[in-house]
Design an enzyme around this catalytic site. Sequence first.
Site, short mmCIF file in Angstrom:
data_model
loop_
_atom_site.label_atom_id
_atom_site.label_comp_id
_atom_site.label_asym_id
_atom_site.label_seq_id
_atom_site.Cartn_x
_atom_site.Cartn_y
_atom_site.Cartn_z
N TYR A 63 40.29 40.90 40.83
CA TYR A 63 40.30 40.00 41.99
C TYR A 63 40.78 38.65 41.50
CZ TYR A 63 38.09 38.00 46.23
OH TYR A 63 37.83 37.36 47.41
N ARG B 144 50.89 34.12 52.99
CA ARG B 144 50.19 33.03 52.27
C ARG B 144 49.19 33.71 51.35
NH1 ARG B 144 45.38 32.30 51.14
NH2 ARG B 144 44.44 32.04 53.17
N LYS C 147 40.71 43.34 47.54
CA LYS C 147 39.58 43.09 48.45
C LYS C 147 38.83 44.40 48.71
CE LYS C 147 40.30 38.72 49.65
NZ LYS C 147 39.34 37.62 49.65
N GLU D 266 43.84 39.11 56.30
CA GLU D 266 43.78 38.41 55.02
C GLU D 266 45.10 37.71 54.72
OE1 GLU D 266 40.72 38.83 53.12
OE2 GLU D 266 41.59 37.03 52.23
N ASP D 267 45.00 36.47 54.33
CA ASP D 267 46.13 35.70 53.81
C ASP D 267 47.34 35.68 54.73
OD1 ASP D 267 44.33 35.33 51.82
OD2 ASP D 267 45.56 36.09 50.18
N ASP E 61 39.18 36.82 57.15
CA ASP E 61 38.39 36.51 55.97
C ASP E 61 38.59 35.06 55.51
OD1 ASP E 61 36.75 37.11 53.77
OD2 ASP E 61 38.51 37.45 52.52
N ASP E 62 39.81 34.56 55.61
CA ASP E 62 40.09 33.23 55.06
C ASP E 62 39.47 32.13 55.89
OD1 ASP E 62 41.88 34.09 52.88
OD2 ASP E 62 42.96 34.93 54.59
N ASN F 92 42.65 28.73 45.29
CA ASN F 92 42.80 29.88 44.39
C ASN F 92 44.26 30.11 44.06
OD1 ASN F 92 40.04 30.60 44.48
ND2 ASN F 92 40.34 31.54 46.48
N ASN G 94 33.16 32.00 46.84
CA ASN G 94 34.27 32.88 47.22
C ASN G 94 33.80 33.80 48.34
OD1 ASN G 94 35.93 35.46 47.01
ND2 ASN G 94 37.07 34.05 45.73
O1 LIG Z 1 40.91 36.01 47.65
C1 LIG Z 1 40.16 35.08 47.32
O2 LIG Z 1 39.73 34.91 46.20
C2 LIG Z 1 39.70 34.13 48.38
C3 LIG Z 1 40.63 34.14 49.49
O3 LIG Z 1 40.49 34.89 50.44
C4 LIG Z 1 41.85 33.33 49.39
O4 LIG Z 1 41.96 32.46 48.54
O5 LIG Z 1 42.75 33.58 50.20
MG LIG Z 2 42.33 35.31 51.38
#
Ligand SMILES: O=C([O-])CC(=O)C(=O)O
Ligand SMILES: [Mg+2]
Length: 613
Positions: free
Chosen positions: A128, A181, A199, A270-271, A291-292, A435, A479
Amino acid sequence: MASLGSRRVLQAAIRSSQLRIIPNLFAHTHSTVMAPSSISRRGYTHRTPAPPDTSHSLEARRALRTYGLVPPAVESHALQAQRCMKQLDLKASQIEKYVYLSRLRNSDVHLFYRLVLDHFTSLAPLIYTPVVGEACLKWSDIYRQPEGLYLSYKDRGNLKEVLQNWPQPNVEITVVTDGSRILGLGDLGTNGMGIPVGKLALYTGCAGIRPEVALPLTLDLGTNNETLLKDPLYMGTRMKRVSEEEQGKFLDELMVALNETWPGIVVQFEDFKNPFPALEKYQYRYSCFNDDIQGTGAVVLAGIVSALRKSGIKAKDQRAVFMGAGSAGTGVAKQIVEYFMKEGLTEHEARRAFWFIDTKGLITNDRGDRLAEHKKYFSRDDNNGKQFMSLSEVVDHVKPTILMGLSTIRGCFGEPILNKMATLNKNPIIFPLSNPSDNAECTFEEAMKYTDGRALFASGSPFPDYIHNGKAMKASQANNMYVFPGIGLASILCKAKHISQEMIYTSATSLSSTLLENEYESGMLMPSLDRIREVSVIVARDVIRQAQREELDREPMLRDLEDYELEEWIKSKMYDPRKEDGYLELERERTEELVRASEIATFEVRERFSAKL
Ligand SMILES: O=C([O-])CC(=O)C(=O)O
Ligand SMILES: [Mg+2]
């Protein structure tokens, strides 16, 4: 009567069931022709028989005809794990360790998760953040095997058909990214696949979601990353990103296709660079969350709750400066606003406790640019016409108690800023959340060194311990991995109709309740990572309770359980690799397969018979 096509499929199935006597040495690789145990209702599944395994008894090896294919010693799981850790140690770089672990997950899934569970704190950074960031940057170079599903823009109109190709019949949860992203690394196109894979590995490791019900999903909607577009090894479609409108329509089709294929599937976004359209559109229609925005928001809120308790300064006296004003940042702040309101502030007062800085300086109403929609809520109107360009000016102006970093600018919380925070506050709250670690606004060491060890610290990526005045101090990692596994597990188990903001908020208060007194006393704001599995159970329990309060659950029998019973029930549903046995699993699959083969054979006979009539 069955069509010619389906007859061929049936015949092939029967043929392969006869071939299956020899265990497939490479059954673990997806490219291998599957043994018939892999034939599922929907086609093929890669829930394959265990490969020859040194933990199998001699009797099992004889039954499986793997006798002689592995060295004679019969090993315990612990011994196997010990060897893996030794091999991991021999890998010179982090990325080699990542590749090694990915291979292990694909070749012996239970062994991989045994390792993860037994060494969570040391392995999480490898599967991760931060190493998954490096893996995504190099994804086209290190690619070895399929690990998830790719849906391309050109597949629109046929998304459901492509989903049917996924080898597993039952999917309960997916993590989906459009790669636009990835962490703080920008647009990585389909190289972002490392994120859903990572994840979901945490879903299994932290919350016991069975690996075979998890679908890593990457949307190939183009990339604006010129380097990738020119890279001959890049594996996504070579085109610029589609427009927001085109993406919107694609996502509409995706959500329908996912829910028709696997009704009630939990979807974790996610992202995404632009996460709000999807979140706002789908959050009350499907079981989904971002999640973000929501996961990170909940974890940071849990950290803030503990930090406020520690500093002794009330919500009404807090002033938070946010470096970075992306959608994740404002999402995080909105959850803190909610908390401040529960602490007695009006919404206006709560909102006014935040100052946001973006690339043009402090966000104000009169600085002369058109603000993105998500920035307007926190834009200031009390700057008396003065604009503040740098973080340092804003810190002097605001005298913050909290410094939150979501900027991806490594080192922007430098010595002078941290010194100022330490002068202004007995216990400055410093959260460099960007991150992976290379993008963090400051390291744990810097935060401690320049605040005389007084900072209340939590970061997005892990940092090593730091010795201050002879005392070892532990960095807390705020996190989202502390909450998303529990939120997802709860939503699956109670069959949530959708995932409400209150359920997310509950995950935050639940997480803060899991901090032990000795952890709190030692300055930690998050529970120890070693305890993440028990934390996920508590988060899942509380999120289920919240779903019940809002009548969003569809598993009424859970309502009758006492809290301790619900916890036990949750635990009983969690995958535990230490209890999995490849041999027994194989035996079960063999029996099922024999039954299936005889059904197929009967069908064949009947079919031939009716063809003759
Ligand atoms: O993935 C991770 O460590 C935390 C997160 O969701 C990100 O930074 O987009
Ligand atoms: Mg993320």
